[in-house]
Design a protein around this motif. Structure first.
Motif, mmCIF file in Angstrom:
data_model
loop_
_atom_site.group_PDB
_atom_site.id
_atom_site.type_symbol
_atom_site.label_atom_id
_atom_site.label_comp_id
_atom_site.label_asym_id
_atom_site.label_seq_id
_atom_site.Cartn_x
_atom_site.Cartn_y
_atom_site.Cartn_z
ATOM 1 N N ARG A 181 140.969 7.902 12.183
ATOM 2 C CA ARG A 181 139.649 8.471 12.660
ATOM 3 C C ARG A 181 139.779 9.907 12.479
ATOM 4 N N TRP A 182 141.226 10.364 12.717
ATOM 5 C CA TRP A 182 141.775 11.410 12.046
ATOM 6 C C TRP A 182 141.084 12.371 10.656
ATOM 7 N N THR A 183 141.222 11.525 9.969
ATOM 8 C CA THR A 183 140.770 12.197 8.608
ATOM 9 C C THR A 183 139.279 11.905 8.250
ATOM 10 N N SER A 184 138.851 10.595 8.480
ATOM 11 C CA SER A 184 137.507 10.325 8.520
ATOM 12 C C SER A 184 137.416 9.157 7.168
ATOM 13 N N ARG A 185 138.470 8.931 6.666
ATOM 14 C CA ARG A 185 138.688 8.860 5.292
ATOM 15 C C ARG A 185 138.115 7.271 5.472
ATOM 16 N N HIS A 186 137.941 6.872 4.660
ATOM 17 C CA HIS A 186 137.107 5.362 4.833
ATOM 18 C C HIS A 186 138.352 5.022 3.238
ATOM 19 N N GLN A 187 138.378 3.750 3.267
ATOM 20 C CA GLN A 187 138.416 2.424 2.139
ATOM 21 C C GLN A 187 139.014 1.672 2.224
ATOM 22 N N GLU A 188 138.680 0.904 1.240
ATOM 23 C CA GLU A 188 138.965 -1.162 1.245
ATOM 24 C C GLU A 188 140.232 -0.937 0.950
ATOM 25 N N VAL A 189 141.072 -1.906 2.071
ATOM 26 C CA VAL A 189 142.264 -2.757 1.777
ATOM 27 C C VAL A 189 142.431 -3.766 2.249
ATOM 28 N N PRO A 190 143.235 -4.888 1.808
ATOM 29 C CA PRO A 190 143.634 -5.714 2.652
ATOM 30 C C PRO A 190 143.656 -6.321 3.540
ATOM 31 N N LEU A 191 143.807 -7.035 4.532
ATOM 32 C CA LEU A 191 144.246 -7.626 5.867
ATOM 33 C C LEU A 191 145.772 -7.206 5.673
ATOM 34 N N SER A 192 146.234 -7.415 4.791
ATOM 35 C CA SER A 192 148.134 -7.491 4.778
ATOM 36 C C SER A 192 148.078 -6.016 5.175
ATOM 37 N N HIS A 193 147.327 -4.625 4.594
ATOM 38 C CA HIS A 193 147.750 -3.607 4.285
ATOM 39 C C HIS A 193 147.824 -2.711 5.587
ATOM 40 N N ILE A 194 146.999 -2.977 6.714
ATOM 41 C CA ILE A 194 145.943 -2.432 7.851
ATOM 42 C C ILE A 194 147.575 -2.161 9.030
ATOM 43 N N PRO A 195 147.783 -1.377 9.215
ATOM 44 C CA PRO A 195 149.009 -0.424 10.288
ATOM 45 C C PRO A 195 149.106 -1.731 11.339
ATOM 46 N N GLY A 196 150.375 -2.476 11.479
ATOM 47 C CA GLY A 196 150.787 -3.434 12.582
ATOM 48 C C GLY A 196 150.371 -4.884 12.109
ATOM 49 N N THR A 197 150.174 -5.148 10.806
ATOM 50 C CA THR A 197 150.585 -6.318 9.820
ATOM 51 C C THR A 197 151.400 -6.137 9.047
ATOM 52 N N PRO A 198 152.459 -7.765 9.111
ATOM 53 C CA PRO A 198 153.563 -7.105 7.608
ATOM 54 C C PRO A 198 152.920 -7.214 5.722
ATOM 55 N N SER A 199 153.632 -6.369 5.407
ATOM 56 C CA SER A 199 153.030 -5.955 3.962
ATOM 57 C C SER A 199 153.176 -7.603 3.127
ATOM 58 N N PRO A 200 153.075 -7.959 1.979
ATOM 59 C CA PRO A 200 152.992 -8.997 1.488
ATOM 60 C C PRO A 200 154.592 -8.934 1.229
ATOM 61 N N GLN A 201 155.371 -7.448 1.066
ATOM 62 C CA GLN A 201 156.354 -7.955 0.720
ATOM 63 C C GLN A 201 157.595 -8.386 2.192
ATOM 64 N N ARG A 202 157.120 -8.048 2.805
ATOM 65 C CA ARG A 202 158.219 -8.127 4.478
ATOM 66 C C ARG A 202 158.072 -9.592 4.559
ATOM 67 N N THR A 203 156.151 -10.202 3.999
ATOM 68 C CA THR A 203 155.949 -11.577 4.098
ATOM 69 C C THR A 203 157.388 -12.250 3.388
ATOM 70 N N SER A 204 157.317 -12.387 1.902
ATOM 71 C CA SER A 204 158.024 -13.362 1.121
ATOM 72 C C SER A 204 159.381 -13.387 1.360
#
Length: 146
Positions: free
Chosen positions: A123-146
């Motif tokens: 919302r602050w930058t209006s930047r749009h990007q496609e990301v895997p759900l696991s890379h969303i803030p508040g979710t564990p990254s793939p490195q932390r789940t393994s």
């Protein structure tokens, strides 16, 4: 402060005032005044009603309802504060409402997304990007789940 008021007989008397301090409503008012743009509010993470605003395009489709429930469960398990827009409105109306409300990050899911990715909008930058759900803030990254 030297403030006086007219008494009952027309005489001058000092005014008695009280202040209950700065309450939560004044704090929110100040945040809203400081963190906005021409589209609406721009809440900082932790200050607004949610940190992630999930917009569901074509929420009327059974597969989208299923996907929404799965994503909501996953995000809530990781403590994400969510605002979910799964109403019947057109996508453009949902995007305009999201800008107005000002939740820091918007996630968009639609039937066109087939690879497990979501659209992420800052919302602050209006930047749009496609990301895997696991890379969303508040979710564990793939490195932390393994």
């Amino acid at each position: 402060m030297g403030l006086t008021v007219a008494g009952a007989q027309g005489t001058s008397a000092p005014a008695h005032m009280a202040c209950s301090g700065i309450g939560i409503t004044r704090c929110l008012q100040t945040l809203a005044e400081l963190h906005r743009d021409h589209h609406g509010l721009c809440w900082k993470p932790g200050c607004g009603p949610a940190d992630l605003h999930l917009i569901v395009v074509r929420a009327d489709l059974p597969e989208m309802r299923e996907r929404t429930e799965q994503i909501v469960r996953q995000l809530q398990q990781h403590g994400a504060r969510l605002l979910v827009d799964d109403g019947p409105e057109a996508a453009g109306e949902k995007f305009a409402y999201a800008r107005l409300v000002g939740v820091p990050h918007v996630l968009v899911i639609s039937p066109q997304q087939t690879d497990g990715a979501v659209e992420f909008i800052d919302r602050w930058t209006s930047r749009h990007q496609e990301v895997p759900l696991s890379h969303i803030p508040g979710t564990p990254s793939p490195q932390r789940t393994s």
